[in-house]
Enzyme design. Sequence first.
Site, PDB file in Angstrom:
ATOM      1  N   HIS A 120       0.829  -1.204   0.000  1.00  0.00           N
ATOM      2  CA  HIS A 120       0.000   0.000   0.000  1.00  0.00           C
ATOM      3  C   HIS A 120       0.873   1.268   0.000  1.00  0.00           C
ATOM      4  O   HIS A 120       0.742   2.122  -0.885  1.00  0.00           O
ATOM      5  CB  HIS A 120      -0.926  -0.001   1.229  1.00  0.00           C
ATOM      6  N   GLU A 121       1.757   1.370   0.975  1.00  0.00           N
ATOM      7  CA  GLU A 121       2.602   2.575   1.049  1.00  0.00           C
ATOM      8  C   GLU A 121       3.537   2.637  -0.160  1.00  0.00           C
ATOM      9  O   GLU A 121       3.834   3.718  -0.662  1.00  0.00           O
ATOM     10  CB  GLU A 121       3.395   2.615   2.360  1.00  0.00           C
ATOM     11  N   GLU A 149      -4.857   7.824  -3.181  1.00  0.00           N
ATOM     12  CA  GLU A 149      -5.288   6.572  -2.565  1.00  0.00           C
ATOM     13  C   GLU A 149      -5.593   5.517  -3.648  1.00  0.00           C
ATOM     14  O   GLU A 149      -5.417   4.324  -3.415  1.00  0.00           O
ATOM     15  CB  GLU A 149      -6.518   6.859  -1.692  1.00  0.00           C
TER      16      GLU A 149
HETATM   17 ZN    ZN Z   1      -3.107   5.290   1.800  1.00  0.00          ZN
END
Ligand code: ZN
Length: 500
Positions: free
Chosen positions: A264-265, A294
């Site tokens: 994710h990061e 996002e």
């Molecule tokens: Zn995020």
Amino acid sequence: MSETFDKFQSVYRRILRFQKISVLASWDLYTATPKLGFDDMSDTMTFASSEAFALSNSDEFFGLVEALNEPEEFAQLTTGMQYTIQKLKTELEKSRRIPQAFFEELVSLQNQSMKAWTEAKRASDYTLFAPYLEKLISMITQKCAYTDPGKDTYEVLLDQYEKGMDSATIDRVFEELKEGLLPLLRKILAAPQPDSTAFDGFYDIPAQMKVQDLLLNYIGFSLDAGTTAVSEHPFTTGFSRNDVRITNHYYENNAISSMFSAIHEGGHGIFEQNVNPALQNTAADDCCYMGVHESQSRFFENILGRSKNFWIPIYAQIQELLPEFKKHSLDEFCREINHVQNSMIRTEADEVTYCLHIILRYEMEQAIFRDHVPVSELPALWNQKMQDYLQITPSNDAEGILQDMHWSDGSFGYFPSYLLGSIYDGMFLETLEQDLGNIDEILASGQIHTITKWLNEKIHWYGSLREPKEVIRTVCGKELSAKPLLDYFTKKYTEVYHLS
Ligand code: ZN
């Protein structure tokens, strides 16, 4: 370049440097500063951000921004600088309408409110937080009236995080999603569930860190232009495309958590590392739209990372690094990472129920700012919605309305960005497959870099230059719709859960 531009640049570069020092101090606070050094480092961070704030709010700087906004000056600027001047002009005009005394009172309220929320969450006692929440709602409403006179408060709040995504659009796509998702979720929850305890075990933390590096390298995050650290909650900080930092949090009894945080990061980081270098040191050199940002972290985490084909080329290497995984076949692992269950906490939710956690918060914010539901009635409304959407009711407010920190400092309007990101992902996936072919085949054959490259060229390169609706229109050639995300969920989970 003109004399006005030179004057502007000398102040603007000072502002950027102070901002960088402030962000560096903040990075240090969350990753390295010892407990006793916390206050001193916080003071450094506050000092640098106040210096940046004072410089950018000076009459001199505003005058330079206005002068560069004049047609003959404006025409000479680069694309990145034109974006910067327009953004600064809009933002400064807004912030200059807020009376100084009001601003100071709001900052002080935000600090007190965050403390009250921490205490209320610890004690699971909403009444400790309620008076602050009530005051915050009133002051944030007033702040919007200063910055955007005559505009609907909630529209102003949404616009701060995902510019141009108005509530009419969000209503439409969230309704579309909710209608399709609720029946699918009911079917999933009625189907047999895997046993998650099978994955309980000891996972060596230095080995998990090696897995993180393997995953980052695999998805295309450059460790020459990026670094990693450990923090309580994973996050990404970018100083420039050449210096992007991500954090992770490791648990000895659970390696899957840090693996997915890394992906994710890493997705956020890949975005920052691949913005057009010509935009460096302008306001467009990273992405300021929360939903678009996002969408990239979630594309890597969910669309790619929760696909079996993502793991085919690397699962054996992961089993070598973390021998506990030798007990589990790739199929069992994939079953576990696609385990859908109705749970109370948003941040621990799977990709399907997560959507409903966000829709609930969006509806709560509308209840607050549009329907003016009294603060005392909000916990009951929250619990009712949890029951309606996820068929569970929180046993206390800590696992209900008090769970997220966003509202504690007045960050209303932020939540919808998370789900917009996933909705964009459905559309990006559809377009990517039209351009490159079936994603499963690309992943299974170890060609993930072609997907990363597509995202780099179609999305990351532009930084903040294109607003969210424009990103969707130019990349996908159509208007925003939740249908592609719904199709993805339906196809995937019908297979995972053998639904009919
Ligand atoms: Zn995020």
